[in-house]
Design a protein around this motif. Structure first.
Motif, PDB file in Angstrom:
ATOM      1  N   HIS A   1       0.833  -1.209   0.000  1.00 35.40           N
ATOM      2  CA  HIS A   1       0.000   0.000   0.000  1.00 35.40           C
ATOM      3  C   HIS A   1       0.866   1.257   0.000  1.00 35.40           C
ATOM      4  O   HIS A   1       1.914   1.303   0.667  1.00 35.40           O
ATOM      5  CB  HIS A   1      -0.924   0.006   1.231  1.00 35.40           C
ATOM      6  CG  HIS A   1      -1.997   1.020   1.139  1.00 35.40           C
ATOM      7  ND1 HIS A   1      -1.906   2.258   1.749  1.00 35.40           N
ATOM      8  CD2 HIS A   1      -3.189   0.996   0.491  1.00 35.40           C
ATOM      9  CE1 HIS A   1      -3.003   2.945   1.480  1.00 35.40           C
ATOM     10  NE2 HIS A   1      -3.797   2.202   0.730  1.00 35.40           N
ATOM     11  N   PRO A   2       0.457   2.318  -0.752  1.00 31.20           N
ATOM     12  CA  PRO A   2       1.276   3.536  -0.829  1.00 31.20           C
ATOM     13  C   PRO A   2       1.385   4.327   0.472  1.00 31.20           C
ATOM     14  O   PRO A   2       2.153   5.288   0.532  1.00 31.20           O
ATOM     15  CB  PRO A   2       0.599   4.356  -1.931  1.00 31.20           C
ATOM     16  CG  PRO A   2      -0.752   3.771  -2.118  1.00 31.20           C
ATOM     17  CD  PRO A   2      -0.660   2.339  -1.724  1.00 31.20           C
ATOM     18  N   SER A   3       0.681   3.928   1.501  1.00 34.24           N
ATOM     19  CA  SER A   3       0.923   4.529   2.820  1.00 34.24           C
ATOM     20  C   SER A   3       2.165   3.915   3.459  1.00 34.24           C
ATOM     21  O   SER A   3       2.809   4.532   4.319  1.00 34.24           O
ATOM     22  CB  SER A   3      -0.283   4.310   3.742  1.00 34.24           C
ATOM     23  OG  SER A   3      -0.477   2.922   3.995  1.00 34.24           O
ATOM     24  N   LYS A   4       2.528   2.713   3.030  1.00 37.81           N
ATOM     25  CA  LYS A   4       3.673   2.006   3.593  1.00 37.81           C
ATOM     26  C   LYS A   4       4.854   1.950   2.630  1.00 37.81           C
ATOM     27  O   LYS A   4       6.011   1.890   3.056  1.00 37.81           O
ATOM     28  CB  LYS A   4       3.261   0.571   3.967  1.00 37.81           C
ATOM     29  CG  LYS A   4       2.175   0.501   5.034  1.00 37.81           C
ATOM     30  CD  LYS A   4       1.825  -0.942   5.343  1.00 37.81           C
ATOM     31  CE  LYS A   4       0.779  -1.028   6.436  1.00 37.81           C
ATOM     32  NZ  LYS A   4       1.287  -0.528   7.728  1.00 37.81           N
TER      33      LYS A   4
ATOM     34  N   VAL B  56      -1.385  14.005  -5.601  1.00 35.38           N
ATOM     35  CA  VAL B  56      -2.084  12.731  -5.370  1.00 35.38           C
ATOM     36  C   VAL B  56      -1.495  11.994  -4.170  1.00 35.38           C
ATOM     37  O   VAL B  56      -2.187  11.184  -3.522  1.00 35.38           O
ATOM     38  CB  VAL B  56      -2.021  11.844  -6.623  1.00 35.38           C
ATOM     39  CG1 VAL B  56      -2.878  12.401  -7.743  1.00 35.38           C
ATOM     40  CG2 VAL B  56      -0.574  11.663  -7.100  1.00 35.38           C
ATOM     41  N   ALA B  57      -0.218  12.255  -3.855  1.00 41.07           N
ATOM     42  CA  ALA B  57       0.426  11.581  -2.720  1.00 41.07           C
ATOM     43  C   ALA B  57      -0.097  12.084  -1.378  1.00 41.07           C
ATOM     44  O   ALA B  57       0.204  11.485  -0.336  1.00 41.07           O
ATOM     45  CB  ALA B  57       1.939  11.761  -2.792  1.00 41.07           C
ATOM     46  N   GLN B  58      -0.869  13.175  -1.386  1.00 43.56           N
ATOM     47  CA  GLN B  58      -1.504  13.660  -0.146  1.00 43.56           C
ATOM     48  C   GLN B  58      -2.813  12.926   0.147  1.00 43.56           C
ATOM     49  O   GLN B  58      -3.397  13.113   1.211  1.00 43.56           O
ATOM     50  CB  GLN B  58      -1.811  15.157  -0.266  1.00 43.56           C
ATOM     51  CG  GLN B  58      -0.608  16.066  -0.353  1.00 43.56           C
ATOM     52  CD  GLN B  58      -0.998  17.515  -0.136  1.00 43.56           C
ATOM     53  OE1 GLN B  58      -1.801  17.824   0.769  1.00 43.56           O
ATOM     54  NE2 GLN B  58      -0.441  18.425  -0.929  1.00 43.56           N
ATOM     55  N   ARG B  59      -3.261  12.105  -0.752  1.00 38.72           N
ATOM     56  CA  ARG B  59      -4.563  11.457  -0.610  1.00 38.72           C
ATOM     57  C   ARG B  59      -4.513  10.258   0.329  1.00 38.72           C
ATOM     58  O   ARG B  59      -3.469   9.892   0.861  1.00 38.72           O
ATOM     59  CB  ARG B  59      -5.067  10.988  -1.977  1.00 38.72           C
ATOM     60  CG  ARG B  59      -5.283  12.074  -3.007  1.00 38.72           C
ATOM     61  CD  ARG B  59      -5.790  11.458  -4.305  1.00 38.72           C
ATOM     62  NE  ARG B  59      -5.915  12.419  -5.384  1.00 38.72           N
ATOM     63  CZ  ARG B  59      -6.287  12.103  -6.622  1.00 38.72           C
ATOM     64  NH1 ARG B  59      -6.545  10.835  -6.922  1.00 38.72           N
ATOM     65  NH2 ARG B  59      -6.390  13.036  -7.551  1.00 38.72           N
TER      66      ARG B  59
ATOM     67  N   GLY C 271      -8.919   6.070   4.551  1.00 39.47           N
ATOM     68  CA  GLY C 271      -8.578   7.162   5.453  1.00 39.47           C
ATOM     69  C   GLY C 271      -7.140   7.198   5.913  1.00 39.47           C
ATOM     70  O   GLY C 271      -6.718   8.157   6.562  1.00 39.47           O
ATOM     71  N   VAL C 272      -6.347   6.155   5.597  1.00 42.02           N
ATOM     72  CA  VAL C 272      -4.932   6.134   5.986  1.00 42.02           C
ATOM     73  C   VAL C 272      -4.131   6.929   4.957  1.00 42.02           C
ATOM     74  O   VAL C 272      -4.095   6.550   3.781  1.00 42.02           O
ATOM     75  CB  VAL C 272      -4.395   4.701   6.075  1.00 42.02           C
ATOM     76  CG1 VAL C 272      -2.917   4.710   6.438  1.00 42.02           C
ATOM     77  CG2 VAL C 272      -5.198   3.884   7.079  1.00 42.02           C
ATOM     78  N   PRO C 273      -3.481   8.019   5.342  1.00 45.05           N
ATOM     79  CA  PRO C 273      -2.801   8.879   4.360  1.00 45.05           C
ATOM     80  C   PRO C 273      -1.666   8.145   3.643  1.00 45.05           C
ATOM     81  O   PRO C 273      -0.967   7.323   4.230  1.00 45.05           O
ATOM     82  CB  PRO C 273      -2.255  10.029   5.211  1.00 45.05           C
ATOM     83  CG  PRO C 273      -3.040   9.997   6.478  1.00 45.05           C
ATOM     84  CD  PRO C 273      -3.392   8.565   6.705  1.00 45.05           C
ATOM     85  N   TYR C 274      -1.517   8.445   2.370  1.00 49.87           N
ATOM     86  CA  TYR C 274      -0.337   7.994   1.637  1.00 49.87           C
ATOM     87  C   TYR C 274       0.881   8.725   2.196  1.00 49.87           C
ATOM     88  O   TYR C 274       0.767   9.521   3.123  1.00 49.87           O
ATOM     89  CB  TYR C 274      -0.492   8.262   0.139  1.00 49.87           C
ATOM     90  CG  TYR C 274      -1.721   7.637  -0.494  1.00 49.87           C
ATOM     91  CD1 TYR C 274      -2.312   6.490   0.020  1.00 49.87           C
ATOM     92  CD2 TYR C 274      -2.298   8.197  -1.631  1.00 49.87           C
ATOM     93  CE1 TYR C 274      -3.435   5.919  -0.571  1.00 49.87           C
ATOM     94  CE2 TYR C 274      -3.428   7.641  -2.235  1.00 49.87           C
ATOM     95  CZ  TYR C 274      -3.995   6.509  -1.697  1.00 49.87           C
ATOM     96  OH  TYR C 274      -5.113   5.951  -2.273  1.00 49.87           O
TER      97      TYR C 274
END
Length: 549
Positions: A101-104, A197-200, A209-212
């Motif tokens: 996932h892009p948050s990780k 888009v990376a702020q989404r 709801g977990v921020p990237y």
């Protein structure tokens, strides 16, 4: 933040010392700010109008480009560092499966995966010269904001992270060994909005709801591989979103910082300026391409005008005269007198009064493995037809051959390049050092041309070329007719050479790679009897003497 007014002029006679002192800020305050080269060019449109396209560029006609960086590592196509943050997109789904996932695992982590372990710039540039390239260009950074050279002003660069190699230095050395003019392409001015888009965060699913990772800071790097590096220097997302930013298709509207785009701050603009001046000073490129409408940051900063003046002045100092080629998109008539108009993935539909360039690619801009698997590349025939069409209209062709993440090109790409080489070996006389004729060509495809859209993008939208389609070039008193298909009856008719077109009396016709041919000049045009087989299947060239050129 209100949009700053663009500095429109600097008084004539402004001293070079004062020009050098215009830089008042550096993102990395400990580093000396690069000085602007003194010379005849000032950072104003009036001064840049002194520009004249150098003859070497007009004669070169064909260049090859390595549009290569960390976004090629996933081998999933163009704009990966943006698409991976767009929930539900192909690249997002691919990223989940391949990396997580892009948050990780964000794009900063993709950079860490990129090692360029099989990169051999000497071998590739040698191949490109064999294919007929008369200049070579390499990408210095993309919208992903990762520099491919050792920048003193930007820690996120390829000598410190990823492959830990000076990519631009390697390409520059290889080009010099092949005696090819070297160029760099600069795209990083857009990172401010492109990375929004990376702020989404996901709207649904287990990570809803977990921020990237686009808002991470240097302090978040404790005990991480990127400890000591500030992700905000890469992502530049410590700002409010642009209007309509959540619309995935909005980026095109922000290209010239309009339509509610968030406006970059001074530190961002100064960083881009310093990095680009440093790039020019370090490698001395003969060509610089900006992936911008006109010049980078033009509507919000004078950085682009400063870079243009500096680039021209360094060229004058190096050569004793201006030998530089600077490219921008969507130029008006006045701006085309100051730099070279570049059309992305498209062609002009007329002979242009000033030299110009098409930039295109045999596949996607960044490497996409699926094009190899599905045999989806442009053929050598398409490349040759594009080259002939562009050159007939006073243009040059810059062709990107996508490079894999590991630094190699695949077998299908190599086959295309080698086939182009074989065609150029026979027919390059009709390409290099030529100039347009009184008409660029004839044939049925002219009736179905598609108008340019925005930066270009009319490529492949008209009728395919066939045996009746011909493109003309000239050299001295010789006319070349590049015929884009082999006629079934082995007779070519060139209507433009009918006597009533004031074409003159043709005295000699031969085919490049073949012998003298029989011909007849009739009221219909010049009829040429062809041999049983063409020298190459992509196109053939008739060399014509005696016609009015």
């Amino acid at each position: 933040m209100k949009r700053r007014t663009l500095i429109k002029g600097i008084a004539t006679g402004l001293s070079s010392l004062y020009l050098s002192d215009l830089y008042a800020h550096s993102l990395l305050a400990s580093q000396p700010i690069p000085r602007m080269a003194p010379g005849p060019f000032l950072p104003t449109w009036d001064s840049l109008r002194q520009y004249q396209v150098p003859d070497w560029f007009r004669d070169a006609k064909f260049g090859i480009w390595a549009h290569w960086g960390p976004q090629c590592q996933p081998e999933r196509g163009d704009w990966y560092a943006r698409g991976m943050y767009q929930e539900g997109s192909d690249q997002y789904k691919y990223h989940l499966e391949k990396y997580g996932h892009p948050s990780k695992f964000g794009f900063k982590d993709v950079i860490n995966e990129w090692k360029a372990e099989n990169w051999n710039p000497e071998e590739l540039v040698t191949l490109y010269k064999k294919a007929g390239a008369k200049y070579f260009m390499a990408m210095a950074n993309h919208h992903d904001n990762f520099d491919l050279f050792p920048s003193k002003y930007h820690n996120w660069n390829s000598t410190k992270l990823g492959p830990k190699k000076d990519i631009i230095g390697g390409w520059a050395k290889a080009a010099k060994e092949q005696d090819l003019p070297f160029g760099v392409t600069v795209h990083a001015s857009h990172a401010w909005t492109w990375y929004e888009v990376a702020q989404r965060s996901d709207k649904s699913g287990p990570y809803a709801g977990v921020p990237y990772d686009g808002k991470l800071t240097k302090a978040d790097g404790s005990n991480k591989w990127w400890n000591g590096y500030d992700p905000q220097q890469l992502y530049a997302q410590n700002h409010a979103l642009s209007k309509d930013s959540l619309n995935d298709g909005s980026m095109g509207g922000y290209w010239d910082w309009g339509n509610g785009a968030s406006i970059p701050d001074k530190a961002y603009c100064d960083s881009f300026l310093n990095r680009t001046i440093e790039l020019i000073n370090k490698y001395g490129p003969e060509l610089v391409y900006f992936d911008d409408n006109v010049l980078p940051l033009l509507q919000v900063s004078d950085a682009g005008l400063k870079i243009a003046a500096h680039f021209y002045n360094t060229s004058v100092k190096k050569h004793g005269k201006l030998q530089a080629a600077l490219f921008g998109k969507m130029l008006n008539e006045q701006q085309r007198k100051c730099m070279i108009w570049d059309i992305e993935r498209g062609q002009s539909n007329q002979i242009e009064p000033l030299p110009w360039q098409t930039d295109t690619c045999i596949g996607g801009w960044h490497y996409d493995r699926r094009l190899f698997d599905n045999k989806g590349y442009k053929s050598a025939k398409t490349v040759v037809h594009t080259l002939a069409d562009v050159v007939s209209k006073n243009g040059n062709l810059l062709l990107n051959v996508p490079v894999r993440g590991d630094g190699s090109i695949d077998s299908e790409e190599r086959a295309v390049v080698e086939q182009v080489a074989d065609w150029m070996k026979i027919n390059s006389e009709a390409i290099y050092s030529t100039r347009p004729w009184k008409t660029f060509g004839e044939g049925p495809a002219i009736q179905s041309v598609v108008a340019l859209s925005a930066q270009g993008f009319n490529e492949g939208k008209g009728k395919p070329f066939e045996a009746g389609d011909i493109r003309f070039t000239t050299k001295g008193k010789t006319l070349y007719a590049i015929v884009l298909g082999w006629p079934s009856d082995k007779v070519t008719l060139i209507k433009s050479l009918a006597p009533d077109n004031q074409a003159g009396n043709v005295s000699h016709v031969s085919m490049l790679g073949n012998d003298r041919l029989n011909f007849e000049q009739t009221s219909e045009g010049l009829k040429v009897q062809l041999p049983d087989q063409p020298p190459r299947k992509e196109a053939f060239v008739l060399k014509i003497e005696g016609a009015i050129v």
